[in-house]
Design a protein around this motif. Structure first.
Motif: not given
Length: 385
Positions: A111-115, A367-371
């Motif tokens: 939810a918070r990209s600065e985390t 956040t990008v889902t990477i295999p």
């Protein structure tokens, strides 16, 4: 090849009983995560235990092996270099988790990209983790640094700035350094306190004298890199404008992120305003103390004496310029001086401007889902050269 949203790193050096308890709790509570087990030169009993878990978990496990014990932090860094999921969690092999412990960390980071880093609620008492049947409400607050007992790291942060400093103490100062490096890249460190995670005190290796030398050297190195942390007592009278107080709390937050300890003494009429705005829980290094309607000078004196007894002799700051704390207090600095000090430290150590914003923003915090899973050509069991 399976895809995982979380990789959980577990560096292991002996202690097979605790390791088994840790791994069982992880397998049961995080079925969607992959375990990266780093055998850090363990004895044969522990080695067989890790092989057994890796065999049973199949694609859910990646077993890395060091022929000799290389230290906890180097083992962590090796595991981080092999992680593929967008979120990586470090867990000591003496930690025991419970269902529901991981979700708040992932939800916060999503939810918070600065985390950049996030820790759960850590407790030493196993009985505490069994209290209550429902999942507790999650309380999120910023903290000074993470914990190797259990900690989530955004993988893009590791790729951006690398691993932990292996020359530091492998504990608090190493963790503080990493959070400061993350801050310089525009990332923050949070605690998402929900389901308790039980951790145990680690067995310290080496002589007390050598450990003390390493801790002192690490503290000096961190102070050189990021400046010496200080303690401040900031006083706001009851007559202060609530909007001014809220604005100045943003400066206090910037100071806390850089390692300063701040005690905020407020008049009793301001307490409701501060609580309603959530200012009392924005950062664990900011402690709000409500002064009584009567005998405020003696209460302030007790706060100063307590801070000094804890080794944090505070610099007094007037939250409202021209309104010094009542009673016989140390010389009080104006808030404008304090704000200039914060801005100067950001400029000197964090490459930031006076407004607190990074000069160079993070490249991409989305956040990008990477295999996940094992990389092509890798086996689940490896032997380090």
């Amino acid at each position: 090849m399976a895809s995982f949203s979380v990789d959980i790193l577990v560096p292991v050096w002996n202690r097979p009983v605790e390791t088994r308890s840790c791994l069982v709790s992880l397998v049961e509570s995080a079925p969607e995560a992959r375990l990266i087990l780093i055998d850090n030169g363990s004895d044969r009993e522990t080695e067989r235990l890790l092989e057994e878990f890796a065999e049973r978990l199949g694609e859910r496990a990646l077993l890395l092996r060091n022929d000799i014990t290389c230290g906890f932090v180097p083992a962590v860094n090796r595991g981080l270099s092999r992680a593929e999921a967008p979120f990586v969690v470090i867990v000591r092999n003496t930690t025991v988790v419970a269902p529901g412990w991981l979700e708040p960390l992932v939800e916060l980071a999503t939810a918070r990209s600065e985390t950049g880093l996030a820790v759960p609620r850590l407790v030493l008492d196993a009985a505490t983790s069994r209290r209550g049947r429902r999942r507790p409400d999650v309380r999120v607050t910023e903290v000074s640094h993470g914990s190797f007992a259990a900690m989530l790291i955004r993988r893009s942060l590791f790729e951006r700035m690398g691993g932990f400093d292996e020359e530091l103490d492998g504990d608090v100062w190493c963790l503080r350094d990493y959070s400061r490096r993350a801050l310089a890249e525009g990332y923050l460190t949070f605690a998402a306190e929900g389901v308790p995670v039980v951790c145990r005190d680690e067995v310290l290796l080496g002589s007390p004298g050598r450990r003390r030398e390493l801790v002192d050297a690490s503290a000096a190195a961190v102070a050189t890199r990021w400046g010496q942390a200080a303690s401040y007592l900031v006083y706001f009278p009851s007559t202060a404008d609530p909007e001014v107080v809220r604005t100045r709390f943003s400066v206090l937050l910037r100071a806390a992120r850089m390692g300063h300890l701040l005690t905020v003494a407020i008049g009793c009429k301001l307490r409701r305003t501060v609580s309603a705005a959530g200012l009392g829980s924005v950062h664990r290094s900011i402690v709000v103390e409500e002064l009584p309607r009567f005998f405020a000078p003696s209460a302030l004196r007790r706060i100063v004496d307590r801070c000094a007894a804890e080794g944090n002799d505070p610099v007094c700051v007037a939250g409202i310029d021209g309104v010094d704390p009542p009673g016989e207090m140390p010389p009080c600095r104006p808030f404008a001086w304090f704000e200039n000090e914060v801005g100067a430290r950001e400029e000197a150590f964090y490459r930031r401007g006076a407004n607190g914003n990074p000069v160079t923003a993070p490249a991409d915090c989305v956040t990008v889902t990477i295999p996940g899973g094992t990389r092509k050509g890798d086996e689940r069991k490896e032997v380090a050269l």
